[in-house]
Design an enzyme around this catalytic site. Structure first.
Site, PDB file in Angstrom:
ATOM      1  N   SER A   1       0.817  -1.211   0.000  1.00  0.00           N
ATOM      2  CA  SER A   1       0.000   0.000   0.000  1.00  0.00           C
ATOM      3  C   SER A   1       0.854   1.266   0.000  1.00  0.00           C
ATOM      4  O   SER A   1       1.843   1.366   0.724  1.00  0.00           O
ATOM      5  CB  SER A   1      -0.898   0.006   1.232  1.00  0.00           C
TER       6      SER A   1
ATOM      7  N   GLY B   1       1.367  11.564   4.470  1.00  0.00           N
ATOM      8  CA  GLY B   1       0.262  12.166   5.202  1.00  0.00           C
ATOM      9  C   GLY B   1      -1.107  11.695   4.744  1.00  0.00           C
ATOM     10  O   GLY B   1      -2.066  12.462   4.757  1.00  0.00           O
TER      11      GLY B   1
ATOM     12  N   CYS C   1      -2.643   4.712  11.468  1.00  0.00           N
ATOM     13  CA  CYS C   1      -3.072   6.095  11.276  1.00  0.00           C
ATOM     14  C   CYS C   1      -3.216   6.756  12.647  1.00  0.00           C
ATOM     15  O   CYS C   1      -3.232   6.086  13.672  1.00  0.00           O
ATOM     16  CB  CYS C   1      -4.356   6.144  10.462  1.00  0.00           C
TER      17      CYS C   1
ATOM     18  N   LYS D   1      -3.342  -4.703   8.955  1.00  0.00           N
ATOM     19  CA  LYS D   1      -1.925  -4.361   8.799  1.00  0.00           C
ATOM     20  C   LYS D   1      -1.402  -3.737  10.082  1.00  0.00           C
ATOM     21  O   LYS D   1      -1.919  -2.719  10.545  1.00  0.00           O
ATOM     22  CB  LYS D   1      -1.724  -3.403   7.630  1.00  0.00           C
TER      23      LYS D   1
ATOM     24  N   ILE E   1       5.137  -5.810   8.257  1.00  0.00           N
ATOM     25  CA  ILE E   1       4.878  -4.664   9.112  1.00  0.00           C
ATOM     26  C   ILE E   1       4.664  -3.406   8.266  1.00  0.00           C
ATOM     27  O   ILE E   1       5.044  -3.352   7.099  1.00  0.00           O
ATOM     28  CB  ILE E   1       6.117  -4.384  10.043  1.00  0.00           C
TER      29      ILE E   1
ATOM     30  N   GLY F   1       7.282  -2.774  -1.600  1.00  0.00           N
ATOM     31  CA  GLY F   1       7.076  -1.346  -1.825  1.00  0.00           C
ATOM     32  C   GLY F   1       8.338  -0.641  -2.297  1.00  0.00           C
ATOM     33  O   GLY F   1       8.589  -0.463  -3.492  1.00  0.00           O
TER      34      GLY F   1
HETATM   35  C1  LIG Z   1       5.906   6.377   0.069  1.00  0.00           C
HETATM   36  C2  LIG Z   1       5.240   5.335   0.919  1.00  0.00           C
HETATM   37  C3  LIG Z   1       3.864   5.440   1.172  1.00  0.00           C
HETATM   38  C4  LIG Z   1       3.216   4.504   1.968  1.00  0.00           C
HETATM   39  N1  LIG Z   1       1.867   4.615   2.171  1.00  0.00           N
HETATM   40  C5  LIG Z   1       1.216   3.668   2.885  1.00  0.00           C
HETATM   41  C6  LIG Z   1      -0.199   3.714   3.028  1.00  0.00           C
HETATM   42  O1  LIG Z   1      -0.885   4.612   2.513  1.00  0.00           O
HETATM   43  N2  LIG Z   1      -0.796   2.730   3.752  1.00  0.00           N
HETATM   44  C7  LIG Z   1      -0.096   1.702   4.320  1.00  0.00           C
HETATM   45  O2  LIG Z   1      -0.701   0.833   4.935  1.00  0.00           O
HETATM   46  N3  LIG Z   1       1.240   1.634   4.185  1.00  0.00           N
HETATM   47  C8  LIG Z   1       1.910   2.587   3.479  1.00  0.00           C
HETATM   48  N4  LIG Z   1       3.276   2.494   3.331  1.00  0.00           N
HETATM   49  C9  LIG Z   1       4.007   1.373   3.953  1.00  0.00           C
HETATM   50  C10 LIG Z   1       4.254   0.225   2.969  1.00  0.00           C
HETATM   51  O3  LIG Z   1       3.045  -0.339   2.507  1.00  0.00           O
HETATM   52  C11 LIG Z   1       5.111  -0.878   3.602  1.00  0.00           C
HETATM   53  O4  LIG Z   1       4.430  -1.404   4.723  1.00  0.00           O
HETATM   54  C12 LIG Z   1       6.480  -0.386   4.056  1.00  0.00           C
HETATM   55  O5  LIG Z   1       6.989   0.568   3.149  1.00  0.00           O
HETATM   56  C13 LIG Z   1       7.503  -1.504   4.227  1.00  0.00           C
HETATM   57  O6  LIG Z   1       7.706  -2.211   3.020  1.00  0.00           O
HETATM   58  P1  LIG Z   1       8.918  -1.878   1.987  1.00  0.00           P
HETATM   59  O7  LIG Z   1      10.187  -1.876   2.763  1.00  0.00           O
HETATM   60  O8  LIG Z   1       8.829  -2.958   0.944  1.00  0.00           O
HETATM   61  O9  LIG Z   1       8.611  -0.545   1.408  1.00  0.00           O
HETATM   62  C14 LIG Z   1       3.958   3.440   2.544  1.00  0.00           C
HETATM   63  C15 LIG Z   1       5.329   3.337   2.283  1.00  0.00           C
HETATM   64  C16 LIG Z   1       5.986   4.258   1.489  1.00  0.00           C
HETATM   65  C17 LIG Z   1       7.459   4.120   1.231  1.00  0.00           C
END
Ligand SMILES: Cc1cc2nc3c(=O)[nH]c(=O)nc-3n(C[C@H](O)[C@H](O)[C@H](O)COP(=O)(O)O)c2cc1C
Ligand SMILES: Cc1cc2nc3c(=O)[nH]c(=O)nc-3n(C[C@H](O)[C@H](O)[C@H](O)COP(=O)(O)OP(=O)(O)OC[C@H]3O[C@@H](n4cnc5c(N)ncnc54)[C@H](O)[C@@H]3O)c2cc1C
Ligand code: FES
Lengths: 249, 301
Positions: free
Chosen positions: B19, B72, B128, B163, B187, B261
């Site tokens: 996400s 945000g 959140c 989550k 996480i 992500g």
């Molecule tokens: C730019 C950005 C925006 C994110 N926005 C959300 C979000 O809107 N909702 C959410 O549950 N997690 C959000 N995340 C968290 C990611 O879904 C993920 O849990 C986290 O980045 C760890 O995974 P990664 O290391 O593969 O990025 C965001 C992460 C990033 C980097």
């Protein structure tokens, strides 16, 4: 991480447009951009208008960040990251370059690399024309007729395309202008490259805020080419707000 | 070979888009689906349109040390999101609608809307802001988490994933409070702060941000391992997955699939195809016929 650069020179280019020069050793392709952070104010994308040793960005004052930048002096500092994105690809043959308003900032370093070309510089009026001194022998168009061709850049381009043969069109400027140039190129079967603008947050291809038709302006662009440009039905019609909501242009 | 099940949901591979990364617009999600993702989680969507924080909202650490973000919760608002889901669904892979709210009623409303739009599952973003403030996240309040999960489960028929935030002293307690969910996603980002010493101020306009990328992988793997040790629920491992070895590591710890992500910053959107290909070769070389055989094999109960 940001690099802190010192502004070496500031030049008034046109009404509400200034160029800021600074040293940055990174190699930059014409069409690429920096993200510029003014701590405590804002961070925004700016095309690189001088790509050699002494780099430059040419900034039109339109809001709080650019206004703050216009108030800066030689010796002040900028925080930059990048360069980001894919720039222009120089194509063989004769080129028509169509720049509107501050879009000339993006096209200028490309023009310096071209051999066989003609340039249209367009603006609303003669005070807003950018880089008419940097490039000689250019065609000029103003919406109000205060200098050069009286009318839109796209109209002058059509006249020139009627009279001459060009192999490729390069364009940057207001989106309606670029959308029209893409339409003209499609109709005439000419290759085209356009440098697009969308609201940017990350600048590195992860947040989706700058996407147009599923392509990220910050990474897949900002310069897009035909035939992909021909298929982008959001071009000139729709963009996204910082919230991600799609709105009409 | 790579097909896996997360509860009742079938995935062609265990590689889901996380996400908040390239999942605001339907067309971008469609493009990611065409580029090999096994499923896609949308950006977290709330009740009202939100612009999010002012730039800078993302900071990239030098030397591939990850990202700090405070977007945000920018989002177009649930009422405007139906069309994006409709377009994303054309990719033929499950679309999981991520939602955030400030109480169980908002979550329930958002969940119903996502179901109506055609989402295949719902992911509750519990990271959140808590009504109590002080930078506290909803997801560390076990009672509230339990209420939110139960309420959304009652209101929708599609699977509900919860989550979890790592910014708590005991993630297993939080996981247990969400046991009514159909799966747990662990996480979310790790709370952090970056200061630009030349500017003498925090870089992000929100001051704090969420840390992501390969540096947080050990935190994610540990969370998955600890939860799997005590619970049989399907788990999605998230945090720092960049290559096939990371996927296998999460699965061996107990994850049924992973979400990806930040890796897109370094590997591009082809990361899903690349991982799938390399994971298949590794499995062949190491005598695995089915990805599900990997799940939890390092657990010592
Ligand atoms: C730019 C950005 C925006 C994110 N926005 C959300 C979000 O809107 N909702 C959410 O549950 N997690 C959000 N995340 C968290 C990611 O879904 C993920 O849990 C986290 O980045 C760890 O995974 P990664 O290391 O593969 O990025 C965001 C992460 C990033 C980097
Ligand atoms: C790839 C790219 C290259 C650009 N190159 C140039 C250039 O060479 N010269 C130039 O004058 N301008 C350029 N721009 C536009 C420039 O980024 C905006 O004018 C600038 O961000 C305005 O900032 P502000 O704080 O003054 O405006 P604000 O008051 O914040 O907003 C005014 C308007 O500026 C635009 N804008 C604001 N923030 C952003 C953002 N983060 N990303 C994109 N647009 C934004 C929006 O249209 C907004 O409505 C470029 C934009 C992009 C995407
Ligand atoms: S600005 Fe974030 S993806 Fe382009």
């Amino acid at each position: 991480m940001y690099r802190v650069v010192k502004i070496e020179k500031i030049k008034d280019e046109a009404k509400g447009i200034k160029t800021f020069r600074f040293h940055d050793s990174h190699k930059v392709e014409p069409g690429q951009f920096y993200m510029i952070w003014l701590p405590g104010v804002d961070e925004f994308p700016m095309s690189v208008s001088y790509v050699h040793d002494l780099k430059g960005v040419t900034v039109k004052k339109i809001g709080k960040g650019t206004e703050k930048m216009h108030g800066m002096k030689e010796g002040d500092k900028l925080w930059i990251r990048g360069p980001y994105g894919h720039g222009f690809k120089v194509e063989k043959g004769k080129a028509l370059v169509v720049g509107g308003g501050s879009g000339m900032a993006t096209l200028a370093p490309l023009i310096e690399k071209l051999k066989d070309y003609e340039v249209i510089i367009a603006a609303r009026n003669k005070e807003e024309l950018l880089f008419t001194e940097r490039f000689k022998d250019v065609k000029i168009a103003t919406d109000d007729g205060s200098l050069g061709y009286h009318g839109f850049a796209t109209e002058l381009a059509e006249i020139m395309l009627e009279e001459n043969t060009y192999d490729v069109i390069y364009t940057c400027g207001p989106e309606p202008m670029m959308a029209k140039m893409v339409e003209i190129a499609k109709k005439r079967g000419i290759k085209i490259q356009a440098s697009l603008e969308r609201f940017m947050k990350c600048g590195i291809g992860i947040c989706d805020s700058c996407s147009i038709n599923g392509y990220r302006v910050c990474v897949d662009g900002p310069v897009f080419s035909s035939p992909l440009l021909f298929e982008m039905d959001e071009l000139g019609k729709e963009k996204r707000r910082p919230s991600g909501l799609k709105v009409k242009i | 070979m790579l097909q896996v099940k997360v509860g009742t949901l079938n995935l062609r591979n265990p590689l889901i888009l996380a996400s908040g990364i390239l999942d605001e617009s339907g067309e971008t999600m469609l493009r990611i689906a065409k580029n090999g993702a096994g499923g896609i989680v949308t950006k977290s969507i709330g009740i009202k349109e939100r612009e999010g924080y002012e730039n800078p909202v993302v900071y990239e650490f030098p030397g591939h040390m990850g990202l700090l973000n405070a977007i945000g919760l920018a989002n177009p608002g649930i009422e405007n999101y139906g069309e994006e889901i409709r377009i994303a669904k054309k990719g033929g892979v499950p679309i999981i609608g991520s939602i955030f709210g400030s109480n169980e009623d908002e979550f329930a409303y958002l969940g119903k809307k996502m179901e109506e739009y055609g989402a295949d599952a719902i992911e509750l973003n519990l990271s959140c802001p808590h009504a109590k403030g002080y930078g506290m996240e909803i997801g560390i309040d076990t009672e509230l988490v339990e209420r939110i999960v139960k309420k959304v489960k009652r209101e929708v028929k599609i699977p509900v994933w919860a989550k979890l935030t790592p910014n708590t002293s005991n993630i297993v307690d939080i996981a247990k409070s969400a046991e009514n969910a159909d799966a747990l996603v662990v996480i979310n980002t790790v709370k952090g702060l970056a200061i630009d010493i030349d500017a003498r101020m925090p870089v992000l306009s929100n001051i704090y941000g969420g840390y992501s990328g390969k540096c947080i992988k050990p935190i994610g793997v540990r969370a998955v391992y600890d939860i799997r040790r005590e619970m049989d629920i399907p788990i999605l491992g998230v945090g720092g997955v960049e290559n096939y070895r990371d996927v296998i590591e999460y699965m061996m710890a107990g994850a049924n699939a992973v979400e990806i992500g930040t890796a897109i910053r370094y590997k591009g959107i082809n990361v899903f195809e690349e991982i799938a290909k390399n994971m298949e070769s590794w499995m062949k070389e190491n005598g695995f016929e089915n990805a599900e055989e990997l799940v939890g094999i390092v657990q010592r109960r």
